[in-house]
Design a protein around this motif. Structure first.
Motif, PDB file in Angstrom:
ATOM      1  N   GLN A  21       0.757  -1.351  -0.043  1.00  0.00           N
ATOM      2  CA  GLN A  21       0.003   0.140   0.052  1.00  0.00           C
ATOM      3  C   GLN A  21       0.635   1.388  -0.104  1.00  0.00           C
ATOM      4  O   GLN A  21       0.510   2.153  -0.606  1.00  0.00           O
ATOM      5  N   PRO A  22       1.998   1.305   0.796  1.00  0.00           N
ATOM      6  CA  PRO A  22       2.662   2.594   0.705  1.00  0.00           C
ATOM      7  C   PRO A  22       3.267   3.020  -0.872  1.00  0.00           C
ATOM      8  O   PRO A  22       3.124   4.218  -1.313  1.00  0.00           O
ATOM      9  N   LEU A  23       3.821   2.131  -1.529  1.00  0.00           N
ATOM     10  CA  LEU A  23       4.040   1.979  -3.068  1.00  0.00           C
ATOM     11  C   LEU A  23       2.916   2.664  -3.776  1.00  0.00           C
ATOM     12  O   LEU A  23       2.935   3.384  -4.675  1.00  0.00           O
ATOM     13  N   ALA A  24       1.739   1.757  -3.577  1.00  0.00           N
ATOM     14  CA  ALA A  24       0.643   2.143  -4.558  1.00  0.00           C
ATOM     15  C   ALA A  24      -0.079   3.580  -4.307  1.00  0.00           C
ATOM     16  O   ALA A  24      -0.017   4.264  -5.205  1.00  0.00           O
ATOM     17  N   ARG A  25       0.075   3.947  -3.008  1.00  0.00           N
ATOM     18  CA  ARG A  25      -0.219   5.559  -2.479  1.00  0.00           C
ATOM     19  C   ARG A  25       0.465   6.425  -3.500  1.00  0.00           C
ATOM     20  O   ARG A  25       0.189   7.463  -3.837  1.00  0.00           O
ATOM     21  N   VAL A  26       1.881   6.088  -3.358  1.00  0.00           N
ATOM     22  CA  VAL A  26       2.954   6.959  -3.803  1.00  0.00           C
ATOM     23  C   VAL A  26       2.910   7.144  -5.305  1.00  0.00           C
ATOM     24  O   VAL A  26       2.791   8.131  -6.203  1.00  0.00           O
ATOM     25  N   GLU A  27       2.542   5.980  -5.945  1.00  0.00           N
ATOM     26  CA  GLU A  27       2.402   6.001  -7.452  1.00  0.00           C
ATOM     27  C   GLU A  27       1.084   6.434  -8.007  1.00  0.00           C
ATOM     28  O   GLU A  27       1.018   7.538  -9.001  1.00  0.00           O
ATOM     29  N   LEU A  28      -0.117   6.419  -7.246  1.00  0.00           N
ATOM     30  CA  LEU A  28      -1.128   6.985  -7.601  1.00  0.00           C
ATOM     31  C   LEU A  28      -1.145   8.607  -7.309  1.00  0.00           C
ATOM     32  O   LEU A  28      -1.678   9.369  -8.161  1.00  0.00           O
ATOM     33  N   GLN A  29      -0.385   9.096  -6.165  1.00  0.00           N
ATOM     34  CA  GLN A  29      -0.142  10.389  -5.785  1.00  0.00           C
ATOM     35  C   GLN A  29       0.681  11.047  -7.133  1.00  0.00           C
ATOM     36  O   GLN A  29       0.484  12.136  -7.408  1.00  0.00           O
ATOM     37  N   VAL A  30       1.525  10.547  -7.621  1.00  0.00           N
ATOM     38  CA  VAL A  30       2.532  11.157  -8.678  1.00  0.00           C
ATOM     39  C   VAL A  30       1.282  11.241  -9.881  1.00  0.00           C
ATOM     40  O   VAL A  30       1.380  12.097 -10.415  1.00  0.00           O
ATOM     41  N   VAL A  31       0.829  10.001 -10.250  1.00  0.00           N
ATOM     42  CA  VAL A  31      -0.117  10.001 -11.466  1.00  0.00           C
ATOM     43  C   VAL A  31      -1.026  11.166 -11.308  1.00  0.00           C
ATOM     44  O   VAL A  31      -1.077  12.158 -12.225  1.00  0.00           O
ATOM     45  N   TYR A  32      -1.879  10.957 -10.288  1.00  0.00           N
ATOM     46  CA  TYR A  32      -3.181  12.163 -10.293  1.00  0.00           C
ATOM     47  C   TYR A  32      -2.622  13.652  -9.927  1.00  0.00           C
ATOM     48  O   TYR A  32      -3.153  14.456 -10.055  1.00  0.00           O
ATOM     49  N   GLY A  33      -1.210  13.710  -9.286  1.00  0.00           N
ATOM     50  CA  GLY A  33      -0.758  15.051  -9.025  1.00  0.00           C
ATOM     51  C   GLY A  33      -0.078  15.688 -10.336  1.00  0.00           C
ATOM     52  O   GLY A  33      -0.045  16.815 -10.299  1.00  0.00           O
TER      53      GLY A  33
END
Length: 157
Positions: free
Chosen positions: A109-121
């Motif tokens: 989950q930490p990796l998934a959150r970072v990936e999604l934050q980068v994409v959506y950001g």
């Protein structure tokens, strides 16, 4: 999750505009949590065994009995998330169970959150004219496996 979240945001233009305008990464981080709650991609439920007798909705589940926890239903609990069927990137959605709960949480989950934050950001700022290339009714959703999603998300600039 990237495609599902993008589709959800494209269908909510006001929230999309906020993400496009944000220079600060906090709105994207909040949007990730809300999208994980709102979309929850694992719909198969989690099998657990009751460690002791517990009461749920005036019913006793005995120690040793099987339980299937439907995380998507939990993420739409109106007692936890007011107006749960609405996407709201300003909601405090950190109580979602998209990655499981307790000792049975997803290690990634930490990796998934970072990936999604980068994409959506970054995606919506880098391609400010991003839009669906087809009508939303033409998007084919995956309902035939353990993971919910889309087969493809046709977009245009």
């Amino acid at each position: 999750m990237i495609a599902l979240g993008t589709l959800a945001v494209l269908e909510h233009p006001g929230q999309l505009a906020e993400l496009r305008a944000a220079e600060d990464p906090k709105p994207a981080a909040g949007a990730v949590e809300e999208l994980l709650r709102y979309l929850h991609i694992v719909h198969s439920g989690r099998r657990r065994v009751a460690p002791e007798d517990i009461e749920v909705a005036d019913r006793t589940i005995r120690a040793g009995e099987d339980i299937v926890l439907a995380n998507d239903v939990g993420n739409r609990d109106g007692d936890v998330f007011p107006d749960p069927d609405q996407l709201d990137i300003h909601r405090d959605a950190r109580k979602h169970v998209a990655f499981g709960i307790g000792p049975h949480q997803c290690l990634g989950q930490p990796l998934a959150r970072v990936e999604l934050q980068v994409v959506y950001g970054t995606l919506y700022r880098r391609i400010p004219t991003l839009r669906l290339a087809v009508d939303v009714d033409e998007v084919r959703f995956k309902h035939d496996g353990l993971i919910y999603g889309v087969y493809e998300l046709p977009v245009a600039r």
